[in-house]
Design a protein around this motif. Structure first.
Motif, PDB file in Angstrom:
ATOM      1  N   VAL A 234       0.840  -1.204   0.000  1.00 23.77           N
ATOM      2  CA  VAL A 234       0.000   0.000   0.000  1.00 23.77           C
ATOM      3  C   VAL A 234       0.875   1.253   0.000  1.00 23.77           C
ATOM      4  O   VAL A 234       0.633   2.197  -0.764  1.00 23.77           O
ATOM      5  CB  VAL A 234      -0.938  -0.007   1.223  1.00 23.77           C
ATOM      6  N   GLU A 235       1.899   1.272   0.840  1.00 21.42           N
ATOM      7  CA  GLU A 235       2.787   2.428   0.909  1.00 21.42           C
ATOM      8  C   GLU A 235       3.530   2.632  -0.410  1.00 21.42           C
ATOM      9  O   GLU A 235       3.651   3.760  -0.910  1.00 21.42           O
ATOM     10  CB  GLU A 235       3.788   2.255   2.057  1.00 21.42           C
ATOM     11  N   HIS A 236       4.030   1.538  -0.972  1.00 22.04           N
ATOM     12  CA  HIS A 236       4.802   1.650  -2.210  1.00 22.04           C
ATOM     13  C   HIS A 236       3.908   2.067  -3.380  1.00 22.04           C
ATOM     14  O   HIS A 236       4.305   2.893  -4.215  1.00 22.04           O
ATOM     15  CB  HIS A 236       5.474   0.311  -2.521  1.00 22.04           C
ATOM     16  N   ALA A 237       2.682   1.504  -3.435  1.00 24.81           N
ATOM     17  CA  ALA A 237       1.754   1.867  -4.505  1.00 24.81           C
ATOM     18  C   ALA A 237       1.354   3.340  -4.392  1.00 24.81           C
ATOM     19  O   ALA A 237       1.234   4.044  -5.406  1.00 24.81           O
ATOM     20  CB  ALA A 237       0.516   0.972  -4.442  1.00 24.81           C
ATOM     21  N   GLU A 238       1.135   3.796  -3.159  1.00 29.31           N
ATOM     22  CA  GLU A 238       0.789   5.205  -2.954  1.00 29.31           C
ATOM     23  C   GLU A 238       1.926   6.123  -3.382  1.00 29.31           C
ATOM     24  O   GLU A 238       1.712   7.156  -4.026  1.00 29.31           O
ATOM     25  CB  GLU A 238       0.443   5.438  -1.486  1.00 29.31           C
ATOM     26  N   LYS A 239       3.157   5.732  -3.050  1.00 28.02           N
ATOM     27  CA  LYS A 239       4.321   6.527  -3.428  1.00 28.02           C
ATOM     28  C   LYS A 239       4.469   6.586  -4.941  1.00 28.02           C
ATOM     29  O   LYS A 239       4.724   7.647  -5.523  1.00 28.02           O
ATOM     30  CB  LYS A 239       5.572   5.925  -2.791  1.00 28.02           C
ATOM     31  N   LEU A 240       4.308   5.437  -5.613  1.00 29.75           N
ATOM     32  CA  LEU A 240       4.436   5.395  -7.066  1.00 29.75           C
ATOM     33  C   LEU A 240       3.311   6.176  -7.738  1.00 29.75           C
ATOM     34  O   LEU A 240       3.527   6.875  -8.739  1.00 29.75           O
ATOM     35  CB  LEU A 240       4.425   3.933  -7.534  1.00 29.75           C
ATOM     36  N   ALA A 241       2.086   6.073  -7.175  1.00 30.49           N
ATOM     37  CA  ALA A 241       0.958   6.804  -7.750  1.00 30.49           C
ATOM     38  C   ALA A 241       1.156   8.316  -7.626  1.00 30.49           C
ATOM     39  O   ALA A 241       0.900   9.070  -8.578  1.00 30.49           O
ATOM     40  CB  ALA A 241      -0.334   6.383  -7.048  1.00 30.49           C
ATOM     41  N   LYS A 242       1.608   8.773  -6.456  1.00 29.26           N
ATOM     42  CA  LYS A 242       1.867  10.209  -6.275  1.00 29.26           C
ATOM     43  C   LYS A 242       2.935  10.695  -7.231  1.00 29.26           C
ATOM     44  O   LYS A 242       2.837  11.800  -7.791  1.00 29.26           O
ATOM     45  CB  LYS A 242       2.287  10.472  -4.832  1.00 29.26           C
ATOM     46  N   CYS A 243       3.968   9.861  -7.427  1.00 29.11           N
ATOM     47  CA  CYS A 243       5.044  10.235  -8.337  1.00 29.11           C
ATOM     48  C   CYS A 243       4.528  10.380  -9.768  1.00 29.11           C
ATOM     49  O   CYS A 243       4.868  11.334 -10.470  1.00 29.11           O
ATOM     50  CB  CYS A 243       6.149   9.176  -8.275  1.00 29.11           C
ATOM     51  N   SER A 244       3.676   9.456 -10.202  1.00 32.42           N
ATOM     52  CA  SER A 244       3.141   9.504 -11.569  1.00 32.42           C
ATOM     53  C   SER A 244       2.220  10.701 -11.762  1.00 32.42           C
ATOM     54  O   SER A 244       2.295  11.411 -12.777  1.00 32.42           O
ATOM     55  CB  SER A 244       2.394   8.200 -11.871  1.00 32.42           C
ATOM     56  N   VAL A 245       1.344  10.936 -10.775  1.00 30.25           N
ATOM     57  CA  VAL A 245       0.400  12.059 -10.880  1.00 30.25           C
ATOM     58  C   VAL A 245       1.140  13.387 -10.862  1.00 30.25           C
ATOM     59  O   VAL A 245       0.837  14.313 -11.633  1.00 30.25           O
ATOM     60  CB  VAL A 245      -0.633  11.991  -9.737  1.00 30.25           C
ATOM     61  N   THR A 246       2.129  13.513  -9.982  1.00 26.76           N
ATOM     62  CA  THR A 246       2.914  14.747  -9.901  1.00 26.76           C
ATOM     63  C   THR A 246       3.644  15.011 -11.211  1.00 26.76           C
ATOM     64  O   THR A 246       3.685  16.152 -11.709  1.00 26.76           O
ATOM     65  CB  THR A 246       3.931  14.649  -8.746  1.00 26.76           C
ATOM     66  N   SER A 247       4.208  13.955 -11.801  1.00 30.07           N
ATOM     67  CA  SER A 247       4.920  14.113 -13.068  1.00 30.07           C
ATOM     68  C   SER A 247       3.977  14.546 -14.182  1.00 30.07           C
ATOM     69  O   SER A 247       4.344  15.349 -15.042  1.00 30.07           O
ATOM     70  CB  SER A 247       5.604  12.788 -13.436  1.00 30.07           C
TER      71      SER A 247
END
Length: 321
Positions: A234-247
């Protein structure tokens, strides 16, 4: 709501408690169905109606059990596209058989409980067996009645208590005989289930590669590993999702987020083999994934001469040598 989640989590972690909860819910559902939903038609459809209520819910519970079992989907997902053979070695065949047995234990508990409780209740059997066309069985039911011919003609009406030529006492005697035979079959089924589970549990324990205490630790490790894996996912998916959305919104290069490769996911999702080719013991596919590989941090299997549980890298081993 939190109390309910706590109870469900406890039942999930304690296998015996979880199986007991499933049996209790199944027995309660059967009682509700037999008293509220089930209404014997008391005609030529008696046999079909009773058998459907006895067996179809059991088949539905089997299907539902396979759907709800995570091990089923872990075993099946991507199976047709894997290059490795599921039955490629003796150890893999044993592991596959162990997984299938664990799935079956979970899947067949609810339907077996349904059938056993239904037999003890006797309502479905009373309806079904009074609508059979088996002359020998019908003669068995009406053999000791004073009006045997009328009993054979009106047998399908007995579950509904419809008045006819056969006295009420004789009708009740026939239904009582059916219920007694049904309850005998129910207790025999329960005894068979218990003996079957006991026999396979004894065989599994006798063939266990580890001791009782290590097996207890093994189960505890599997529970904690599953919990930790879900939390970190959950933590890793949230981190990756935030990174993609921010980009996307800032139109910038995304930050580097290390994610396991497809081959790594396949390796930890494959059929679990307790020991590798060198005989080293692992507690899960994920634990075995951390065996020595170039550039990968791993936890070596603990031996009598090495009680340190700390992770070590390949470079650390080379420095010791």
């Amino acid at each position: 709501m939190d109390k309910i989640k706590t109870i469900l989590n406890t039942a999930k972690e304690q296998t015996s408690l979880g199986l007991g909860l499933i049996s209790l819910l199944t027995a309660g559902s059967e009682q509700i169905f037999s008293k509220v939903v089930f209404q014997c038609p008391c005609d030529q459809l008696n046999f079909l109606y009773g058998v459907v209520f006895l067996l179809v819910p059991a088949l539905a519970l089997i299907t539902l059990g396979f759907i709800l079992s995570k091990k089923t989907w872990k075993l099946v997902t991507g199976l047709c596209r894997r290059e490795e053979k599921v039955c490629g070695s003796c150890s893999r065949v044993k592991s596959l058989a162990n997984v299938i047995f664990q799935i079956s234990t979970f899947v067949f508990l609810a339907p077996s409980t349904w059938i056993a409780v239904a037999l003890l209740n006797g309502v479905y059997i009373q309806c079904a067996m009074t609508g059979t066309n088996m002359t020998m069985f019908n003669d068995h039911l009406c053999k000791r009645t004073e009006m045997e011919a009328d009993c054979l003609k009106e047998l399908h009406t007995f579950p509904c208590g419809i008045d006819g030529k056969v006295p009420k006492d004789e009708r009740d005697e026939v239904l009582l005989k059916l219920r007694a035979e049904s309850q005998i079959a129910g207790w025999l089924l329960i005894a068979t289930m218990i003996l079957f589970y006991l026999a396979f549990s004894c065989v599994a324990r006798c063939c266990s590669p580890v001791s009782y205490l290590e097996l207890k630790f093994w189960k505890l490790y599997a529970q904690k590993e599953d919990t930790a894996f879900n939390l970190y996912s959950v933590e890793h998916a949230e981190k990756l999702a935030k990174c993609s959305v921010t980009s996307f919104f800032t139109n910038t290069e995304p930050d580097s987020v290390q994610t396991p490769s497809n081959e790594d996911w396949q390796e930890i999702s494959s059929v679990y083999v307790p020991c590798d080719t060198k005989g080293r013991q692992y507690y899960s596919a994920l634990h075995g994934f951390m065996r020595p590989k170039s550039g990968r941090v791993y936890v070596p299997p603990i031996t009598e001469g090495d009680m340190s549980p700390c992770p070590q890298s390949r470079d650390d081993e080379e420095e010791k040598l």
